[in-house]
Scaffold this active site. Structure first.
Site, PDB file in Angstrom:
ATOM      1  CD  GLN A   1     -27.863-134.326  -4.911  1.00  0.00           C
ATOM      2  OE1 GLN A   1     -27.869-134.825  -3.997  1.00  0.00           O
ATOM      3  NE2 GLN A   1     -28.769-134.436  -6.305  1.00  0.00           N
TER       4      GLN A   1
ATOM      5  CB  SER B   1     -35.665-129.667 -14.830  1.00  0.00           C
ATOM      6  OG  SER B   1     -34.225-129.357 -14.594  1.00  0.00           O
TER       7      SER B   1
ATOM      8  CG  HIS C   1     -38.605-127.444  -6.464  1.00  0.00           C
ATOM      9  ND1 HIS C   1     -38.049-126.230  -8.125  1.00  0.00           N
ATOM     10  CD2 HIS C   1     -37.831-128.216  -6.230  1.00  0.00           C
ATOM     11  CE1 HIS C   1     -36.884-127.005  -7.885  1.00  0.00           C
ATOM     12  NE2 HIS C   1     -36.875-127.914  -7.447  1.00  0.00           N
TER      13      HIS C   1
ATOM     14  N   GLY D   1     -40.452-135.323  -6.048  1.00  0.00           N
ATOM     15  CA  GLY D   1     -40.618-135.686  -7.860  1.00  0.00           C
ATOM     16  C   GLY D   1     -40.206-136.397  -8.134  1.00  0.00           C
TER      17      GLY D   1
HETATM   18  O1  PAF Z   1     -34.363-133.669  -6.289  1.00  0.00           O
HETATM   19  C1  PAF Z   1     -33.612-133.054  -5.481  1.00  0.00           C
HETATM   20  O2  PAF Z   1     -33.831-132.676  -5.400  1.00  0.00           O
HETATM   21  C2  PAF Z   1     -32.113-133.640  -4.314  1.00  0.00           C
HETATM   22  O3  PAF Z   1     -31.583-135.304  -5.406  1.00  0.00           O
HETATM   23  C3  PAF Z   1     -33.009-133.912  -3.629  1.00  0.00           C
HETATM   24  C4  PAF Z   1     -33.503-134.856  -3.430  1.00  0.00           C
HETATM   25  C5  PAF Z   1     -33.083-132.741  -2.275  1.00  0.00           C
HETATM   26  C6  PAF Z   1     -31.078-134.873  -2.905  1.00  0.00           C
HETATM   27  O4  PAF Z   1     -30.220-133.616  -2.400  1.00  0.00           O
END
Ligand code: PAF
Length: 283
Positions: free
Chosen positions: A64, A188, A40, A150
């Site tokens: 999601q 990750s 990140h 990423g």
């Molecule tokens: O890659 C992620 O961490 C998530 O899928 C994102 C792009 C922040 C959307 O919630």
């Protein structure tokens, strides 16, 4: 204590950024779900190289995650995340509450057909609609000049490129290279779930991808490379390979069964214990 401001509503975000914009500053957004690691922080670095003002969003997006997935247990550490972001040179943190993102009565869903369908889309049917909806909201709320994502989530990156293009969002979408541990394991937040034995096995995923890429470059057939690589990953100790496929990089349509004639991307997802890892490589 952090020295960077945190805003929690779209209105506060807009107000902060309109001040920056009135001074002519370009704005970059790095969307995250927190539990930040070096991968990140490389997003923040890339954002910095393209804009004077860097905003990171930290939001574990419920829409999601599937019903059986790890939304409840997903690692959360806002104080730690903010400290990392401050050190990385981020200027503003946007950490909305779920109610600010999805107020009562929220009814809109953004679906990107085509590129969302295969691979992750077939194993996590609602995942990319959740991602596309929250990313569309974040891009509309922050209205950044550039947004960085990423390449580890390569299919997500291509879904977001398609989304920005289709909705005429005036933002440049940038992909940041995958950051890896020295043994090749892609960083990750979910690597935290691996026990020591699983962690020892995990780099086999990247090893298989590197071998597969080399084989394709030397003219091997896609179908042979795919089956050999899947077998390698399972023999190394993974419980199950969800997919390992050679695809066209832009729309992720299928390549093969014969040798490739142009650029490709190999994408894989595999399960070990309770952890599902994904990785990909350019060919
Ligand atoms: O890659 C992620 O961490 C998530 O899928 C994102 C792009 C922040 C959307 O919630």
């Amino acid at each position: 204590m952090s020295s960077i401001p945190i805003v929690r509503t779209p209105a506060d975000l807009r107000e902060r950024l309109s001040q920056a914009r009135s001074n002519g500053a370009r704005v970059a957004l790095a969307p995250t779900m927190g539990a930040l690691h070096r991968g990140h922080l490389s997003l923040i670095e890339l954002a910095r190289a393209h804009a004077a003002v860097v905003v990171a969003s930290v939001f574990v997006n419920p829409t999601q995650f599937g019903p059986q997935e790890d939304f409840a247990s997903y690692p959360r550490d806002e104080a730690g995340d903010v400290a990392h972001l401050a050190r990385a040179g981020c200027d503003l943190v946007y950490a909305p509450t779920p109610a600010a993102m999805y107020p009562p009565g929220f009814s809109t869903k953004v679906e990107v057909a085509g590129v969302s369908a295969p691979l992750e889309g077939s194993f996590r049917p609602h995942h990319f609609a959740g991602v596309a909806t929250v990313v569309a909201k974040l891009l509309i709320q922050a209205a950044p000049d550039v947004a960085v994502f990423g390449e580890k989530d390569f299919q997500q990156l291509q879904v977001i490129r398609r989304l920005a293009l289709d909705l005429d969002l005036p933002v440049e979408i940038l992909g940041a290279q995958i950051v890896r541990d020295p043994d090749g394991l892609a960083l990750s937040s979910r690597n935290a779930y691996l026990n020591p034995d699983e962690r020892r096995v995990a780099p086999a995923l990247n090893r298989a991808l590197r071998l597969a890429a080399a084989d394709l470059v030397s003219g091997a057939k896609v179908e042979d490379v795919e089956s050999r690589s899947r077998a390698m990953i399972e023999e190394a100790g993974f419980d199950q390979v969800d997919y390992l496929e050679v695809r066209r990089p832009d729309d992720l349509s299928r390549l093969g069964p014969g040798p490739i004639e142009g650029p490709a991307r190999i994408l894989t997802a595999a399960r070990i214990g309770r952890t599902r890892l994904i990785d990909n490589i350019a060919v």
